[in-house]
Design an enzyme around this catalytic site. Structure first.
Site, PDB file in Angstrom:
ATOM      1  N   SER A  22      -0.442  14.387  -9.921  1.00 35.11           N
ATOM      2  CA  SER A  22      -0.656  12.762  -8.866  1.00 35.11           C
ATOM      3  C   SER A  22      -0.977  12.711  -7.772  1.00 35.11           C
ATOM      4  O   SER A  22      -1.668  11.890  -7.627  1.00 35.11           O
ATOM      5  CB  SER A  22       1.080  12.270  -8.998  1.00 35.11           C
TER       6      SER A  22
ATOM      7  N   SER B 151       0.901  17.288  -3.320  1.00 40.24           N
ATOM      8  CA  SER B 151       0.702  18.103  -2.477  1.00 40.24           C
ATOM      9  C   SER B 151      -0.286  17.860  -1.879  1.00 40.24           C
ATOM     10  O   SER B 151      -0.113  18.418  -0.785  1.00 40.24           O
ATOM     11  CB  SER B 151       0.710  19.631  -3.298  1.00 40.24           C
TER      12      SER B 151
ATOM     13  N   SER C 184      10.488  17.003  -9.016  1.00 36.42           N
ATOM     14  CA  SER C 184      11.449  16.641  -9.409  1.00 36.42           C
ATOM     15  C   SER C 184      11.367  15.631 -10.357  1.00 36.42           C
ATOM     16  O   SER C 184      12.333  14.738 -10.095  1.00 36.42           O
ATOM     17  CB  SER C 184      11.992  16.459  -8.059  1.00 36.42           C
TER      18      SER C 184
END
Length: 208
Positions: free
Chosen positions: A41, A44, A111
């Site tokens: 997505s 980072s 997460s």
């Protein structure tokens, strides 16, 4: 020694230097900025670009990247649901130490489960945790597939891969949503920087 015995014998040692003292020394407020989203997505990449932008403005900042953590402190964890929970717990606890040290810390991890992100948030006072949802369709993430992980997951070479055979629970009420189906890295960083200045006043006392 049982957990009960441990709780009876381990006492918190109070530091003479407060978090507020460390923030004053750094010249800005300390925060945890938590990036969540599917693999591919842009978590980072955007977190790293934001880190660079904050650094240029004189902010003491550090990025905790999920993949990098799995080379060290989280190297013994798998991608099972139980180990993902532990991955988040450890990262949040590390982030809390950074915030106590007066540093702005960014965490970029998939997460995938809402309850784990809620538990991470609970470690911080309300205005010191910012959840950033890097929103991107599964189709777009698969098309990008920068690490070739989706292709491996589709072939069954990777098990428990988020978005394929493990669910991703979208954040219910994140502070910021960045839609990388539509926004460039530069636009995403500009939105986040503006949010931090206007809403959190992160940089109002930073050193020149």
């Amino acid at each position: 020694m049982s957990n009960g015995d441990k709780d009876n014998h381990v006492v918190w040692h109070q530091s003479l230097i407060r978090k507020e003292d460390r923030q004053k020394q750094h010249g800005h407020k300390s925060l945890m900025i938590w990036f969540t989203g599917l693999s591919g997505s842009g978590k980072s990449t955007i977190a790293n670009a934001l880190q660079h932008e904050l650094y240029k403005k004189g902010v003491s900042v550090y990025l905790l990247d999920g993949d990098n953590l799995r080379h060290g402190i989280n190297r013994n964890l798998s991608f099972s649901e139980e180990d993902r929970k532990e991955n988040i717990r450890r990262t949040a606890e590390i982030g809390k130490l950074f915030v106590e040290a007066g540093i702005v810390v960014l965490a970029a991890l998939i997460s995938p489960f809402e309850v784990d992100r809620i538990n991470a948030r609970s470690l911080f006072v309300p205005d010191e945790f910012i959840e950033v949802y890097i929103k991107c369709s599964l189709q777009e993430c698969e098309q990008r597939d920068p690490k070739g992980l989706y292709k491996k997951a589709r072939k069954g070479e990777i098990q428990q891969f988020t978005g394929i055979d493990q669910p991703y629970e979208e954040p219910k009420d994140p502070e910021v949503i960045i839609d990388t189906d539509k926004l460039s890295i530069k636009e995403s960083v500009e939105i986040l920087s503006s949010y931090l200045v206007s809403k959190v006043r992160l940089m109002e006392n930073t050193k020149e």
